[in-house]
Enzyme design. Sequence first.
Site, PDB file in Angstrom:
ATOM      1  N   HIS A  25      -0.882  -0.842 -13.051  1.00 27.71           N
ATOM      2  CA  HIS A  25       0.280  -1.613 -13.529  1.00 27.71           C
ATOM      3  C   HIS A  25       1.594  -0.911 -13.143  1.00 27.71           C
ATOM      4  O   HIS A  25       2.603  -1.059 -13.840  1.00 27.71           O
ATOM      5  CB  HIS A  25       0.238  -1.813 -15.053  1.00 27.71           C
ATOM      6  CG  HIS A  25      -1.018  -2.442 -15.546  1.00 27.71           C
ATOM      7  ND1 HIS A  25      -1.156  -3.797 -15.704  1.00 27.71           N
ATOM      8  CD2 HIS A  25      -2.216  -1.898 -15.893  1.00 27.71           C
ATOM      9  CE1 HIS A  25      -2.373  -4.075 -16.146  1.00 27.71           C
ATOM     10  NE2 HIS A  25      -3.032  -2.938 -16.261  1.00 27.71           N
ATOM     11  N   SER A  78      19.250   2.701   9.257  1.00 30.01           N
ATOM     12  CA  SER A  78      20.427   1.992   8.775  1.00 30.01           C
ATOM     13  C   SER A  78      21.561   2.085   9.785  1.00 30.01           C
ATOM     14  O   SER A  78      21.725   3.106  10.454  1.00 30.01           O
ATOM     15  CB  SER A  78      20.882   2.583   7.437  1.00 30.01           C
ATOM     16  OG  SER A  78      22.100   2.009   7.018  1.00 30.01           O
ATOM     17  N   LYS A 104      19.297   7.817   7.246  1.00 29.91           N
ATOM     18  CA  LYS A 104      18.300   7.031   6.505  1.00 29.91           C
ATOM     19  C   LYS A 104      17.145   6.648   7.420  1.00 29.91           C
ATOM     20  O   LYS A 104      17.351   6.217   8.552  1.00 29.91           O
ATOM     21  CB  LYS A 104      18.946   5.767   5.942  1.00 29.91           C
ATOM     22  CG  LYS A 104      18.096   5.061   4.893  1.00 29.91           C
ATOM     23  CD  LYS A 104      18.889   3.921   4.260  1.00 29.91           C
ATOM     24  CE  LYS A 104      18.213   3.381   3.025  1.00 29.91           C
ATOM     25  NZ  LYS A 104      16.905   2.798   3.304  1.00 29.91           N
ATOM     26  N   GLU A 126       6.437  -2.282   7.151  1.00 25.66           N
ATOM     27  CA  GLU A 126       7.172  -3.544   6.985  1.00 25.66           C
ATOM     28  C   GLU A 126       6.790  -4.549   8.069  1.00 25.66           C
ATOM     29  O   GLU A 126       6.647  -5.750   7.800  1.00 25.66           O
ATOM     30  CB  GLU A 126       8.671  -3.272   7.008  1.00 25.66           C
ATOM     31  CG  GLU A 126       9.176  -2.583   5.749  1.00 25.66           C
ATOM     32  CD  GLU A 126      10.615  -2.125   5.846  1.00 25.66           C
ATOM     33  OE1 GLU A 126      11.140  -1.632   4.836  1.00 25.66           O
ATOM     34  OE2 GLU A 126      11.224  -2.258   6.932  1.00 25.66           O
TER      35      GLU A 126
END
Length: 547
Positions: A272, A402, A408, A415
Amino acid sequence: MPKIDYTSIRVTKEVRNSLQEYVEACYSDLSINSMLQVHMENLNEGHVKFPKYGLFVCPESQKEKLRNSIKSKPAKKVESSMSLAGSLPSDPYTRTESDTMGQMEVPESALWGASTQRAVLNFPVSGFRMARSFIRALGFIKAGAAEANLELGVIDEEMKNVIVDAALAVAEGDYDDHFPVDVFQTGSGTSTNMNANEVIANLASKSLGSKVHPNDHVNQGQSSNDVIPSAIHLSALLDIEESLCPSLVGLQKSLEDKAEEFMPIIKTGRTHLMDATPIRLGQEFEGYAGLIERSLDRLLLIKDELSLLALGGTAVGTGVNTHPKFSMIACQYITKFAGVEVYETDNHFLAQSSLDGALTASSSLRGLAVNMQKIANDLRLLGSGPRAGIGEIALPAVQPGSSIMPGKVNPVIPEAVIQAASQVIACDTALVQGAQGGYFELNTMMPFVAHNLLQAISLLSNSSQVFVEKCIEGIEATEKGPEILMSGLMLATTLAPVIGYEKAAKIAKEAHATGQTVLETALDITDLSEEELIKILNPEKMVQPQA
């Protein structure tokens, strides 16, 4: 946009009724119910709002004005990725071809004929052509059919040889530029079947020095209604056999290697999204490898289903205009040419009136896609950070993340895999719609089904390889998981058999409230010694069953 100031005026009941009739008349049949609702709410409150300037334009007039504006503009054609240049009758370099509907001007250099040219002109819809593997399968089917027709005495050996040579050249991809027909065409795929017939007949005629007919010779003993579903099965079977299964074997092996590498590392498990009992990092990867292994097992079963071809059913499954042994012989040669075993279906009526085999294959691909999404999502969450996230693993940095935040790095490979898997699930949804297109003796969404099924296989094959090479092989474990392990509250789970569930829960809650570890709180609350508690709370005993 400047703010509009409104003024509110009181209205009588008579004015209110008039305005209500006006609003209902103006907004009748218009999809702007929210605006109507606002007007009606204002009227019910006894007032109506008007802008302080300008005239209120009746929506019916506005709608008519917009319609007239649209009518005056010619529709622009959306540019597609497939150019049809040179394929129009106005092309100065054309030749005249004929079919049962009459004459057609065909580009001089094109190997196709009148039937294909009609399809090119009729279906400039998407720019998506039939997949390379589908054209390959068609070539193998036409070559196998020619061999069968020779054995059955329908054509002579010389004609057989030129048809087989041309069909195998098509299968090898030598003439892909001559297959221009759009995926969104006649639902039986007749245009693509005739495209293959005409190209092969043209090539064979040049080699033979005499006319080889696309219908009478290349398509002998066949119908689009049995050829196209056969090509769907064969192309999917080939892509699964040659691309998808090897890619998945590589993915499973890579995950298994990481499972072995990470097995000594114990960290906090999560259910969870909340802290749970400890788990080995290697056990998590063992689970990922198992998902791919199970998906592979299902695909092996699907291959048996796809190996059954509709060839021999001709128009409606009865086998009209073909020899009873045609399909059996043709399948033997298709097996030889394609390198995968195929057989005549034992139920031609099922094989042509439905696409049950393709639908079943797609459901397995969807399951694989969901599994890959789960793995990719877990990996990017485990690698989140590097400072404010979970950060228990480090994913390979493959590109800057980025355009505005220096330094970054994002989990771009997971993805990409997630997006590819999402498209596979979309393909399955499309294929469900396609499979519902079987009416009476024929499914009429076959090119659409072929496009989505083969796209799904391709996406899974390619994304699996990228996943392995660009991500999984370079994953490293960090120290963060083991470092925070002993602060985990669910270590109290092993106290429950010793001191009881309620007391163990009290220790976990107290530790959370005070910021102590479970060990520290247990020392305060229980009579157990530190030595006893260290033994009970040993994480290594929590990552496997204990007698």
